[in-house]
Scaffold this motif. Structure first.
Motif, PDB file in Angstrom:
ATOM      1  N   GLY B  14       0.790  -1.128   0.069  1.00 45.41           N
ATOM      2  CA  GLY B  14       0.074  -0.105  -0.037  1.00 45.41           C
ATOM      3  C   GLY B  14       0.784   1.260  -0.073  1.00 45.41           C
ATOM      4  O   GLY B  14       1.913   1.315  -0.754  1.00 45.41           O
ATOM      5  N   ASP B  15       0.405   2.149   0.925  1.00 44.71           N
ATOM      6  CA  ASP B  15       1.467   3.314   0.798  1.00 44.71           C
ATOM      7  C   ASP B  15       2.528   3.468   1.935  1.00 44.71           C
ATOM      8  O   ASP B  15       3.083   4.327   2.209  1.00 44.71           O
ATOM      9  N   LEU B  16       2.584   2.278   2.651  1.00 43.55           N
ATOM     10  CA  LEU B  16       3.811   2.078   3.663  1.00 43.55           C
ATOM     11  C   LEU B  16       4.710   1.334   3.074  1.00 43.55           C
ATOM     12  O   LEU B  16       4.663   0.135   2.303  1.00 43.55           O
ATOM     13  N   ALA B  17       6.128   1.819   3.300  1.00 42.56           N
ATOM     14  CA  ALA B  17       7.225   1.085   2.449  1.00 42.56           C
ATOM     15  C   ALA B  17       8.569   0.967   3.723  1.00 42.56           C
ATOM     16  O   ALA B  17       8.574   1.975   4.359  1.00 42.56           O
ATOM     17  N   THR B  18       9.077  -0.170   3.361  1.00 43.47           N
ATOM     18  CA  THR B  18      10.389  -0.306   4.200  1.00 43.47           C
ATOM     19  C   THR B  18      11.651  -0.222   3.357  1.00 43.47           C
ATOM     20  O   THR B  18      11.709  -0.633   2.169  1.00 43.47           O
ATOM     21  N   ALA B  42      10.489  12.775   9.860  1.00 45.30           N
ATOM     22  CA  ALA B  42      11.030  13.896   8.806  1.00 45.30           C
ATOM     23  C   ALA B  42      10.438  13.446   7.361  1.00 45.30           C
ATOM     24  O   ALA B  42       9.874  12.346   7.077  1.00 45.30           O
ATOM     25  N   THR B  43      10.131  14.583   6.563  1.00 46.65           N
ATOM     26  CA  THR B  43       9.706  14.579   5.400  1.00 46.65           C
ATOM     27  C   THR B  43      10.941  14.099   4.430  1.00 46.65           C
ATOM     28  O   THR B  43      11.602  15.445   4.289  1.00 46.65           O
ATOM     29  N   LEU B  44      10.819  13.285   3.487  1.00 47.97           N
ATOM     30  CA  LEU B  44      11.920  13.083   2.737  1.00 47.97           C
ATOM     31  C   LEU B  44      11.487  13.085   1.169  1.00 47.97           C
ATOM     32  O   LEU B  44      10.401  12.960   0.872  1.00 47.97           O
ATOM     33  N   LYS B  45      12.395  13.684   0.388  1.00 54.25           N
ATOM     34  CA  LYS B  45      11.972  13.444  -1.174  1.00 54.25           C
ATOM     35  C   LYS B  45      12.958  12.756  -1.716  1.00 54.25           C
ATOM     36  O   LYS B  45      14.119  12.352  -1.300  1.00 54.25           O
ATOM     37  N   LYS B  46      12.492  11.796  -2.733  1.00 51.64           N
ATOM     38  CA  LYS B  46      13.192  10.869  -3.483  1.00 51.64           C
ATOM     39  C   LYS B  46      14.638  11.359  -3.740  1.00 51.64           C
ATOM     40  O   LYS B  46      14.875  12.397  -4.744  1.00 51.64           O
ATOM     41  N   GLY B  47      15.653  10.601  -3.474  1.00 50.27           N
ATOM     42  CA  GLY B  47      17.146  10.998  -3.825  1.00 50.27           C
ATOM     43  C   GLY B  47      17.647  11.744  -2.585  1.00 50.27           C
ATOM     44  O   GLY B  47      18.866  11.866  -2.593  1.00 50.27           O
ATOM     45  N   ASP B  48      16.804  11.983  -1.626  1.00 54.63           N
ATOM     46  CA  ASP B  48      17.405  12.690  -0.349  1.00 54.63           C
ATOM     47  C   ASP B  48      18.564  11.796   0.302  1.00 54.63           C
ATOM     48  O   ASP B  48      18.139  10.587   0.364  1.00 54.63           O
ATOM     49  N   ALA B  49      19.669  12.237   0.860  1.00 52.95           N
ATOM     50  CA  ALA B  49      20.462  11.539   1.713  1.00 52.95           C
ATOM     51  C   ALA B  49      19.704  11.209   3.205  1.00 52.95           C
ATOM     52  O   ALA B  49      19.337  12.322   3.814  1.00 52.95           O
ATOM     53  N   ALA B  50      19.005   9.936   3.348  1.00 52.56           N
ATOM     54  CA  ALA B  50      18.193   9.562   4.494  1.00 52.56           C
ATOM     55  C   ALA B  50      18.927   9.312   5.896  1.00 52.56           C
ATOM     56  O   ALA B  50      18.441   9.170   6.896  1.00 52.56           O
ATOM     57  N   THR B  64      16.943   7.947  -0.096  1.00 55.27           N
ATOM     58  CA  THR B  64      15.542   7.254  -0.082  1.00 55.27           C
ATOM     59  C   THR B  64      15.325   7.229  -1.537  1.00 55.27           C
ATOM     60  O   THR B  64      15.272   7.908  -2.334  1.00 55.27           O
ATOM     61  N   PRO B  65      14.811   5.823  -1.873  1.00 59.99           N
ATOM     62  CA  PRO B  65      14.386   5.452  -3.118  1.00 59.99           C
ATOM     63  C   PRO B  65      12.942   6.130  -3.472  1.00 59.99           C
ATOM     64  O   PRO B  65      12.709   6.275  -4.514  1.00 59.99           O
ATOM     65  N   ALA B  66      12.320   6.873  -2.565  1.00 56.55           N
ATOM     66  CA  ALA B  66      10.963   7.352  -2.709  1.00 56.55           C
ATOM     67  C   ALA B  66      10.650   8.286  -1.967  1.00 56.55           C
ATOM     68  O   ALA B  66      11.234   8.580  -0.665  1.00 56.55           O
ATOM     69  N   SER B  67       9.821   9.301  -2.089  1.00 55.51           N
ATOM     70  CA  SER B  67       9.492  10.317  -1.257  1.00 55.51           C
ATOM     71  C   SER B  67       8.188   9.829  -0.237  1.00 55.51           C
ATOM     72  O   SER B  67       7.390   9.062  -0.510  1.00 55.51           O
ATOM     73  N   LYS B  98       5.798   6.735   4.874  1.00 57.96           N
ATOM     74  CA  LYS B  98       4.368   6.726   4.511  1.00 57.96           C
ATOM     75  C   LYS B  98       4.611   7.410   3.079  1.00 57.96           C
ATOM     76  O   LYS B  98       5.038   8.442   3.006  1.00 57.96           O
ATOM     77  N   LEU B  99       4.355   6.733   2.040  1.00 59.95           N
ATOM     78  CA  LEU B  99       4.794   7.206   0.573  1.00 59.95           C
ATOM     79  C   LEU B  99       3.749   8.297   0.016  1.00 59.95           C
ATOM     80  O   LEU B  99       2.619   8.080   0.576  1.00 59.95           O
ATOM     81  N   SER B 100       4.490   9.259  -0.172  1.00 59.92           N
ATOM     82  CA  SER B 100       3.596  10.463  -0.872  1.00 59.92           C
ATOM     83  C   SER B 100       3.291  10.323  -2.327  1.00 59.92           C
ATOM     84  O   SER B 100       2.586  11.157  -2.667  1.00 59.92           O
ATOM     85  N   ALA B 101       4.309   9.427  -2.968  1.00 57.13           N
ATOM     86  CA  ALA B 101       4.150   9.371  -4.291  1.00 57.13           C
ATOM     87  C   ALA B 101       4.528   8.052  -4.814  1.00 57.13           C
ATOM     88  O   ALA B 101       5.551   7.854  -5.206  1.00 57.13           O
ATOM     89  N   PRO B 102       3.561   6.981  -4.482  1.00 59.78           N
ATOM     90  CA  PRO B 102       3.743   5.429  -4.684  1.00 59.78           C
ATOM     91  C   PRO B 102       4.255   5.259  -6.004  1.00 59.78           C
ATOM     92  O   PRO B 102       4.896   4.314  -6.321  1.00 59.78           O
ATOM     93  N   GLY B 103       3.816   6.127  -6.873  1.00 62.45           N
ATOM     94  CA  GLY B 103       4.266   5.883  -8.357  1.00 62.45           C
ATOM     95  C   GLY B 103       5.609   5.884  -8.653  1.00 62.45           C
ATOM     96  O   GLY B 103       6.093   5.443  -9.758  1.00 62.45           O
ATOM     97  N   GLU B 104       6.379   6.387  -7.873  1.00 64.58           N
ATOM     98  CA  GLU B 104       7.794   6.573  -7.859  1.00 64.58           C
ATOM     99  C   GLU B 104       8.464   5.235  -7.856  1.00 64.58           C
ATOM    100  O   GLU B 104       9.645   5.189  -8.458  1.00 64.58           O
ATOM    101  N   LEU B 105       7.747   4.416  -7.411  1.00 69.13           N
ATOM    102  CA  LEU B 105       8.755   2.959  -7.284  1.00 69.13           C
ATOM    103  C   LEU B 105       8.466   2.184  -8.783  1.00 69.13           C
ATOM    104  O   LEU B 105       9.499   1.544  -9.034  1.00 69.13           O
ATOM    105  N   ASP B 106       7.586   2.785  -9.852  1.00 70.28           N
ATOM    106  CA  ASP B 106       7.527   2.134 -10.917  1.00 70.28           C
ATOM    107  C   ASP B 106       8.968   2.542 -11.705  1.00 70.28           C
ATOM    108  O   ASP B 106       9.105   1.547 -12.585  1.00 70.28           O
TER     109      ASP B 106
END
Lengths: 375, 122
Positions: B14-18, B42-50, B64-67, B98-106
């Motif tokens: 769903g919108d939860l990711a490990t 913390a709110t992360l954007k895809k590609g941020d050093a997390a 982070t692979p996703a936001s 908690k994914l904000s843009a699950p489509g990023e995983l595609d």
């Protein structure tokens, strides 16, 4: 994630390269050589092995060379013009640690000089791999014509380090195990000294490159012996509080700042006559402006080379030159340079890591006690 | 489970990711002695050093692979960072989003594509 070791081309290899590969080594470029960083068991296990049994290190990338002169006295005097050691007084069969100094008293390289038994006019030199070319050019330019420098690329160099090293060597190459600390002896192509770079008892063994693999395999047949990579070599020397060129030693750092005053001979302090003597003798007399120190970190996060060291008021007072996790200490440790006023053991400082200031305390070196057998 | 070219993985339900580092990455890094995790919330954007994973030799950033928002971090790693070596793609996970843009995983590699990719980087 980034920072994973990347392969590089056009690297030199040591005579044990095939053996390293067979032992599952992970290689990385070091000083122009494709060197084993670790084997299958990993750095922590290899570190523990060298501390408790006997570790076998391939350090054939280091620079081995002869210095030859008409007799010991004239050779020693010529070399003393470039370093602050007492070489005239170096007895046959003894080894000395020193540094080639530039005219400002900075360290061009640190090295071992062995005087072979029976030699009158030969010193056997071992320098850092990354400084070979610089050293050889410097020596060629600065030594008188009567002194000959002969690089020995046809030699391999192995280090056998750890509490079982003497017992192992007694079985494999009897006769060397009784050497005293910083003594050296040559027989049948093997040139062995009782010294090392781990803080443990041990030996450095120079031998013809073509014999190195056979001899290494023979050592590895002994149950106490395992190959140890450069990764653990670095954690071992860091815990032992030993300098690594390019980190604790550079052309800008003098031996007094580096805590190497013990290697400046009494006679040389009186007589002077070495490069940078004015700066070095002043530092000996009134203390250097900065000092190499050991740092124990409060938490679990390591501080790496380049981390800024700050005083209680947050002002920069120094920099970390080597840092990481000390496997035998069981905690993060670092070495670095701080202004002399902050160099007293017990002083509480901060290390800036990724924008955060980690608490740290200056502690006496070494982090892990030396176990040299001084007999 | 999806993978990045920088060797992070992300496993979404769903919108939860490990998020963690791949088995390949932990092998390459060797003994891991410290893990720095992002702050909860913390709110992360895809590609941020997390996060930062520190081996004996070096510190490596984890991007982070996703936001999304950090809703959990693996507290066990504080006392036992070697969990990442033991089971990078399981108990050695780093944080949950908690994914904000699950489509990023595609755009990320699946396991077979990542396995192919590893052949090109070795």
């Amino acid at each position: 994630m980034k920072g994973i070791w990347a392969p590089m081309s056009e690297l030199q290899i040591t005579p044990l390269h095939a053996l390293h590969r067979e032992a599952g080594a992970r290689f990385a470029p070091f000083a122009g050589y494709d060197m084993p960083i670790q084997y299958r068991d990993g750095i922590l296990a290899e570190h523990a092995h060298a501390r408790t049994r006997a570790g076998l290190f391939d350090v054939s990338h280091m620079g081995q060379a002869w210095l030859d002169g008409p007799n010991h006295e004239s050779l020693a005097r010529a070399c003393e013009a470039l370093c602050a050691a007492d070489l005239v007084g170096l007895a046959p069969g003894r080894q000395r640690y020193t540094q080639w100094l530039n005219d400002d008293g900075g360290v061009i390289d640190d090295l071992m000089l062995n005087r072979p038994e029976g030699a009158d006019g030969r010193l056997n030199m071992v320098v850092n791999a990354a400084r070979k070319a610089v050293d050889y050019a410097h020596l060629t330019q600065r030594l008188p014509h009567a002194i000959r420098l002969t690089p020995r690329p046809e030699r391999a160099l192995l280090a056998l380090q750890g509490p079982s090293a003497a017992a192992v060597l007694a079985r494999v190459a009897p006769g060397f195990e009784t050497l005293r600390f910083m003594a050296t002896k040559a027989t049948a192509g093997l040139e062995v000294s009782r010294s090392g770079y781990t803080g443990e008892d041990g030996y450095e063994i120079s031998l013809p490159a073509e014999d190195a693999e056979r001899f290494a395999r023979r050592l590895l047949q002994e149950p106490e012996v395992a190959l140890i990579g450069l990764g653990a070599r670095d954690t071992l020397r860091l815990e032992a509080g030993l300098c690594l060129y390019g980190h604790e030693l550079t052309e800008e750092i003098d031996p007094v700042e580096a805590g190497l005053s013990w290697s400046i001979a009494k006679r040389r302090r009186v007589e002077g006559g070495f490069p940078g003597a004015a700066r070095i003798l002043a530092a000996l007399a009134s203390g250097p402006n900065r000092r190499r120190v050991g740092l124990a970190l409060e938490g679990r996060a390591p501080a790496r080379e380049g981390a800024e060291i700050v005083g209680p008021d947050g002002a920069a007072i120094g920099v970390v030159t080597s840092g990481g996790f000390g496997p035998s200490v069981g905690a993060p440790i670092a070495m670095g340079y701080v202004e002399a006023a902050f160099a007293t053991p017990g002083t509480v400082l901060g290390l800036v890591v990724r924008g955060k200031t980690l608490g740290a305390k200056i502690i006496p070196l070494p982090f892990h006690p030396h176990a040299y057998v001084k007999g | 489970m999806r993978f990045t070219r920088d060797h992070e993985y992300i496993e979404a339900g769903g919108d939860l990711a490990t998020v963690g580092i791949s088995e390949h990455a932990q092998q390459q890094l060797g003994d891991i002695v410290y893990v720095e995790l992002p702050a909860l919330g913390a709110t992360l954007k895809k590609g941020d050093a997390a996060a930062v994973v520190e081996s004996v030799k070096a510190a490596s950033d984890v991007f982070t692979p996703a936001s999304g928002e950090v809703v959990a971090v693996n507290d066990k790693l504080g006392g036992n960072p070697s969990l990442v070596n033991e089971n990078a793609q399981g108990d050695g996970w780093l944080f949950k989003l908690k994914l904000s843009a699950p489509g990023e995983l595609d755009g990320l590699m699946d396991a077979p594509a990542y396995a192919e990719y590893l052949k090109t980087v070795e």
